[in-house]
Enzyme design. Structure first.
Site, PDB file in Angstrom:
ATOM      1  N   SER A  81      17.747  47.282 -30.717  1.00  0.00           N
ATOM      2  CA  SER A  81      18.958  47.625 -31.536  1.00  0.00           C
ATOM      3  C   SER A  81      18.955  49.280 -31.425  1.00  0.00           C
ATOM      4  O   SER A  81      20.220  49.705 -31.254  1.00  0.00           O
ATOM      5  CB  SER A  81      19.133  46.812 -32.687  1.00  0.00           C
ATOM      6  OG  SER A  81      17.868  47.174 -33.571  1.00  0.00           O
TER       7      SER A  81
ATOM      8  N   HIS B  98      15.209  39.122 -31.065  1.00  0.00           N
ATOM      9  CA  HIS B  98      15.349  40.156 -32.010  1.00  0.00           C
ATOM     10  C   HIS B  98      15.553  40.070 -33.385  1.00  0.00           C
ATOM     11  O   HIS B  98      14.769  39.590 -33.967  1.00  0.00           O
ATOM     12  CB  HIS B  98      16.314  41.242 -31.501  1.00  0.00           C
ATOM     13  CG  HIS B  98      16.193  42.805 -31.778  1.00  0.00           C
ATOM     14  ND1 HIS B  98      15.043  43.165 -32.402  1.00  0.00           N
ATOM     15  CD2 HIS B  98      16.962  43.972 -31.777  1.00  0.00           C
ATOM     16  CE1 HIS B  98      15.347  44.520 -32.620  1.00  0.00           C
ATOM     17  NE2 HIS B  98      16.379  45.053 -32.364  1.00  0.00           N
TER      18      HIS B  98
ATOM     19  N   HIS C  25       3.075  40.967 -32.829  1.00  0.00           N
ATOM     20  CA  HIS C  25       3.942  41.853 -32.643  1.00  0.00           C
ATOM     21  C   HIS C  25       3.481  42.691 -31.299  1.00  0.00           C
ATOM     22  O   HIS C  25       2.119  42.811 -30.945  1.00  0.00           O
ATOM     23  CB  HIS C  25       3.627  43.176 -33.626  1.00  0.00           C
ATOM     24  CG  HIS C  25       4.805  43.913 -34.023  1.00  0.00           C
ATOM     25  ND1 HIS C  25       4.807  45.124 -33.013  1.00  0.00           N
ATOM     26  CD2 HIS C  25       5.800  43.817 -34.845  1.00  0.00           C
ATOM     27  CE1 HIS C  25       5.963  45.696 -33.826  1.00  0.00           C
ATOM     28  NE2 HIS C  25       6.619  44.838 -34.545  1.00  0.00           N
TER      29      HIS C  25
ATOM     30  N   ARG D 155       5.163  46.013 -43.972  1.00  0.00           N
ATOM     31  CA  ARG D 155       6.506  45.508 -44.628  1.00  0.00           C
ATOM     32  C   ARG D 155       6.568  43.991 -45.131  1.00  0.00           C
ATOM     33  O   ARG D 155       7.069  43.685 -46.252  1.00  0.00           O
ATOM     34  CB  ARG D 155       7.398  45.516 -43.540  1.00  0.00           C
ATOM     35  CG  ARG D 155       7.836  46.998 -43.135  1.00  0.00           C
ATOM     36  CD  ARG D 155       8.714  46.886 -41.832  1.00  0.00           C
ATOM     37  NE  ARG D 155       8.220  46.226 -40.776  1.00  0.00           N
ATOM     38  CZ  ARG D 155       9.087  45.951 -39.815  1.00  0.00           C
ATOM     39  NH1 ARG D 155      10.408  46.212 -39.723  1.00  0.00           N
ATOM     40  NH2 ARG D 155       8.593  45.156 -38.829  1.00  0.00           N
TER      41      ARG D 155
ATOM     42  N   ASP E   6       9.107  39.487 -40.552  1.00  0.00           N
ATOM     43  CA  ASP E   6       9.777  38.230 -40.687  1.00  0.00           C
ATOM     44  C   ASP E   6       9.156  36.868 -41.329  1.00  0.00           C
ATOM     45  O   ASP E   6       9.894  36.083 -41.466  1.00  0.00           O
ATOM     46  CB  ASP E   6      10.407  37.874 -39.297  1.00  0.00           C
ATOM     47  CG  ASP E   6      11.306  39.037 -38.720  1.00  0.00           C
ATOM     48  OD1 ASP E   6      12.222  39.499 -39.501  1.00  0.00           O
ATOM     49  OD2 ASP E   6      11.368  39.206 -37.802  1.00  0.00           O
TER      50      ASP E   6
HETATM   51  N1  CMX Z   1       2.652  32.303 -31.660  1.00  0.00           N
HETATM   52  C1  CMX Z   1       2.202  31.865 -30.420  1.00  0.00           C
HETATM   53  N2  CMX Z   1       2.020  32.638 -29.439  1.00  0.00           N
HETATM   54  C2  CMX Z   1       2.134  33.928 -29.576  1.00  0.00           C
HETATM   55  C3  CMX Z   1       2.333  34.565 -30.879  1.00  0.00           C
HETATM   56  C4  CMX Z   1       2.825  33.632 -32.032  1.00  0.00           C
HETATM   57  N3  CMX Z   1       3.157  34.001 -32.877  1.00  0.00           N
HETATM   58  N4  CMX Z   1       2.498  35.835 -30.625  1.00  0.00           N
HETATM   59  C5  CMX Z   1       2.018  36.125 -29.447  1.00  0.00           C
HETATM   60  N5  CMX Z   1       1.919  34.811 -28.788  1.00  0.00           N
HETATM   61  C6  CMX Z   1       1.581  34.695 -27.434  1.00  0.00           C
HETATM   62  C7  CMX Z   1       2.757  35.422 -26.511  1.00  0.00           C
HETATM   63  O1  CMX Z   1       3.782  34.316 -26.231  1.00  0.00           O
HETATM   64  C8  CMX Z   1       1.923  35.424 -25.102  1.00  0.00           C
HETATM   65  O2  CMX Z   1       2.063  34.395 -24.609  1.00  0.00           O
HETATM   66  P1  CMX Z   1       1.990  34.277 -22.783  1.00  0.00           P
HETATM   67  O3  CMX Z   1       1.181  35.180 -22.343  1.00  0.00           O
HETATM   68  O4  CMX Z   1       1.456  32.680 -22.545  1.00  0.00           O
HETATM   69  O5  CMX Z   1       3.425  34.460 -22.586  1.00  0.00           O
HETATM   70  C9  CMX Z   1       0.599  36.049 -25.560  1.00  0.00           C
HETATM   71  O6  CMX Z   1       0.493  35.510 -27.036  1.00  0.00           O
HETATM   72  C10 CMX Z   1       0.562  37.300 -25.872  1.00  0.00           C
HETATM   73  O7  CMX Z   1       1.505  38.001 -26.515  1.00  0.00           O
HETATM   74  P2  CMX Z   1       1.443  39.388 -27.217  1.00  0.00           P
HETATM   75  O8  CMX Z   1       1.050  40.452 -26.029  1.00  0.00           O
HETATM   76  O9  CMX Z   1       0.202  39.298 -28.351  1.00  0.00           O
HETATM   77  O10 CMX Z   1       2.744  39.406 -27.672  1.00  0.00           O
HETATM   78  P3  CMX Z   1       3.640  39.914 -27.246  1.00  0.00           P
HETATM   79  O11 CMX Z   1       4.158  41.472 -27.166  1.00  0.00           O
HETATM   80  O12 CMX Z   1       4.342  39.524 -25.674  1.00  0.00           O
HETATM   81  O13 CMX Z   1       5.178  39.429 -28.073  1.00  0.00           O
HETATM   82  C11 CMX Z   1       6.158  39.131 -30.201  1.00  0.00           C
HETATM   83  C12 CMX Z   1       5.358  40.009 -29.360  1.00  0.00           C
HETATM   84  C13 CMX Z   1       6.675  39.484 -31.558  1.00  0.00           C
HETATM   85  C14 CMX Z   1       7.573  38.694 -29.507  1.00  0.00           C
HETATM   86  C15 CMX Z   1       5.248  37.507 -30.300  1.00  0.00           C
HETATM   87  O14 CMX Z   1       4.104  37.804 -31.079  1.00  0.00           O
HETATM   88  C16 CMX Z   1       6.077  36.437 -30.755  1.00  0.00           C
HETATM   89  O15 CMX Z   1       7.002  35.604 -30.055  1.00  0.00           O
HETATM   90  N6  CMX Z   1       5.898  36.188 -32.197  1.00  0.00           N
HETATM   91  C17 CMX Z   1       6.711  35.198 -32.826  1.00  0.00           C
HETATM   92  C18 CMX Z   1       8.023  35.464 -32.967  1.00  0.00           C
HETATM   93  C19 CMX Z   1       8.455  36.735 -34.091  1.00  0.00           C
HETATM   94  O16 CMX Z   1       7.743  36.680 -34.994  1.00  0.00           O
HETATM   95  N7  CMX Z   1       9.131  37.652 -33.751  1.00  0.00           N
HETATM   96  C20 CMX Z   1       9.634  38.682 -34.757  1.00  0.00           C
HETATM   97  C21 CMX Z   1       9.044  40.025 -34.355  1.00  0.00           C
HETATM   98  C22 CMX Z   1       9.321  41.217 -35.361  1.00  0.00           C
HETATM   99  C23 CMX Z   1       9.383  42.602 -34.680  1.00  0.00           C
HETATM  100  O17 CMX Z   1       9.234  42.750 -33.441  1.00  0.00           O
HETATM  101  O18 CMX Z   1       9.606  43.603 -35.465  1.00  0.00           O
END
Ligand code: CMX
Length: 454
Positions: free
Chosen positions: A261, A291, A337, A346, A392
């Site tokens: 955003s 997001h 994250h 936070r 979140d």
């Molecule tokens: N649950 C299950 N699996 C998870 C996970 C979670 N909470 N967090 C990361 N992983 C997995 C990823 O899906 C990825 O799997 P693949 O390799 O099979 O695709 C692996 O672990 C590595 O991911 P990462 O490098 O640790 O994390 P990313 O940078 O790719 O993604 C995020 C970050 C936030 C999208 C991810 O941790 C996630 O999906 N979390 C849950 C959703 C969430 O809480 N979103 C809010 C984010 C808030 C913000 O950005 O401020």
């Protein structure tokens, strides 16, 4: 070089008589800041600060240092730093009025805009500016009323911001040719104060119209910006909810300049589209499930956990539930994250709020149990880089406690707060004369030519 050229702009005297204080404070910072950036570009313009791999080019340019925002940055170990201050430092040092547990958001906006921790008088100065500028043009409400009532609240929010583009001082002055390049930031500041002043009323209107069969509740001028939002959605009888609004709007205000955003706004604003256009674009980006929607997904998951057990679950039952979620190919929302490598401060700040104001709320207690159990489960997966909670994992729970249970409204709350950070970024981007963004795209064939042996 464009940036360099703009940095050498003198500050004209024509505005001096009419400058509000806030503007003077920013203006006072600019000569040294411009000099600092000019020197960097002149002396180190060709130094490399990042490289882009093929995976990064295909992978959303993650981790590429390719843009500047002066407002905040994420420290992987300490979390977000707003103008260099960590969240605990922000909450401790921002001024509050007598009787308030949490600081005035006007002070936070001063910090983001000026880059210095404000005094109480300075925080109140912003709150006063907001009061003067709070009136929302009636056509905005007419537009919102004309939409189908079940329109997504983020669509309403983004539309309302875009509709007010009609009010932009920057656009008007630019069209009339009455503004010099060196003053773009001043008109951007003017627009930013006008826009942010109206956000609580717009968000409250959307809430009342969309969910409460109500309409507009007049603001109470004795209340601060955040308190007024609580008042206008009919929650001012809970003084704790006013405190939560202050905390929420501070915590979500910025999270580095390159998140979807903030970057959307930065990009659109770099075309010299005004902040109404750029913030509406930012809110469209925020509406995406990857997001701003994560907070509602997290609360849904927590409510689902609770409903799946007759009694409050044990740690063992929760662990099994978490594995079931993962085995279904889903993520545990609120955990992990892209940049952070620790518990999001936070999250901690809101956990402390919950401990003080609603320690016996069942869903809040579940948040605490999840915090005990889920990091261990995610660590066992072996691939999650950060098994700790992000913001979140708790924010929806606290809203739920105070009866704000319309989950798809939560992103609007996030948006109200996020516009503070992205408008501050727009003011500084114009002040430093950042040019239109224009990275380069490649075709797969071009990438192959670059990396495959001939
Ligand atoms: N649950 C299950 N699996 C998870 C996970 C979670 N909470 N967090 C990361 N992983 C997995 C990823 O899906 C990825 O799997 P693949 O390799 O099979 O695709 C692996 O672990 C590595 O991911 P990462 O490098 O640790 O994390 P990313 O940078 O790719 O993604 C995020 C970050 C936030 C999208 C991810 O941790 C996630 O999906 N979390 C849950 C959703 C969430 O809480 N979103 C809010 C984010 C808030 C913000 O950005 O401020």
């Amino acid at each position: 070089m464009l940036v360099e050229k703009n940095l050498s702009m003198e500050i004209p005297t024509v505005w001096t008589d009419q400058m509000p204080d806030l503007e003077q404070r920013i203006a006072a910072k600019l000569p040294a800041w411009r000099e600092r950036v000019r020197n960097l570009i002149q002396e180190h313009g060709e130094d490399i600060i990042s490289q882009v791999t093929v995976s990064q080019a295909y992978g959303g340019t993650r981790g590429v240092n390719a843009m500047i925002s002066e407002i905040s940055h994420i420290d992987p170990e300490k979390g977000i730093r707003l103008r260099g201050f960590t969240i605990p430092e922000v909450l401790e040092n921002l001024p509050r009025e007598k009787g308030m547990d949490y600081p005035l958001v006007g002070g936070l906006y001063y910090l983001l805009l000026v880059g210095e921790m404000p005094t109480l008088a300075e925080a109140l100065m912003v709150e006063e500016e907001w009061k003067k500028r709070r009136a929302v043009p009636d056509y905005v409400f007419q537009i919102l009323r004309a939409l189908p009532k079940d329109t997504h609240p983020m669509t309403m929010f983004s539309q309302a911001i875009l509709a007010m583009q009609h009010e932009s001082s920057f656009a008007r002055m630019y069209q009339e040719g009455t503004i010099q390049k060196a003053d773009y930031w001043r008109a951007t500041l003017e627009d930013s104060l006008d826009l942010t002043a109206k956000l609580p009323s717009i968000a409250a209107f959307i809430y009342n119209h969309r969910y409460m069969d109500g309409d507009f509740i007049e603001p109470d001028l004795s209340l601060d910006w955040s308190g007024n939002f609580a008042h206008m959605i009919g929650k001012s009888e809970y003084s704790d909810y006013l405190e939560l609004c202050r905390l929420f709007f501070i915590l979500h205000s910025d999270h580095e300049g390159a998140n979807a955003s903030a970057h959307a706004s930065h990009l659109v604003n770099s075309t010299l589209a005004d902040v109404y256009y750029s913030c509406s674009a930012a809110m469209s980006a925020l509406s995406g499930p990857l997001h701003g929607l994560a907070n509602q997904e997290c609360l849904k998951w927590l409510l689902n956990v609770r409903e799946s057990f007759d009694e409050f679950p044990t740690a063992k039952q929760l662990e099994t539930f978490a594995w079931d979620t993962l085995n279904e190919g889903k993520v545990i929302p609120g955990y992990g994250h892209a940049v952070l490598r620790t518990t999001d401060p936070r999250f901690t700040a809101q956990l402390e709020f919950g401990e003080k104001y609603c320690p016996h709320d069942e869903i809040y207690q579940l948040v605490k149990l999840v915090y005990e159990v889920v990091p261990g489960v995610l660590s066992q997966l072996g691939k999650v880089k950060n098994p700790w909670p992000n913001v979140d994992a708790i924010n929806g729970t606290l809203q739920h406690h105070y009866g704000v249970r319309e989950l798809n409204f939560y992103t609007v709350l996030f948006g109200v707060s996020r516009v503070l950070g992205i408008t501050a970024d727009a003011v500084w981007s114009r002040a430093l004369g950042f040019p239109i963004e224009r990275p380069q795209s490649l075709t797969t064939e071009m990438v192959e030519k670059l990396v495959l042996p001939a």
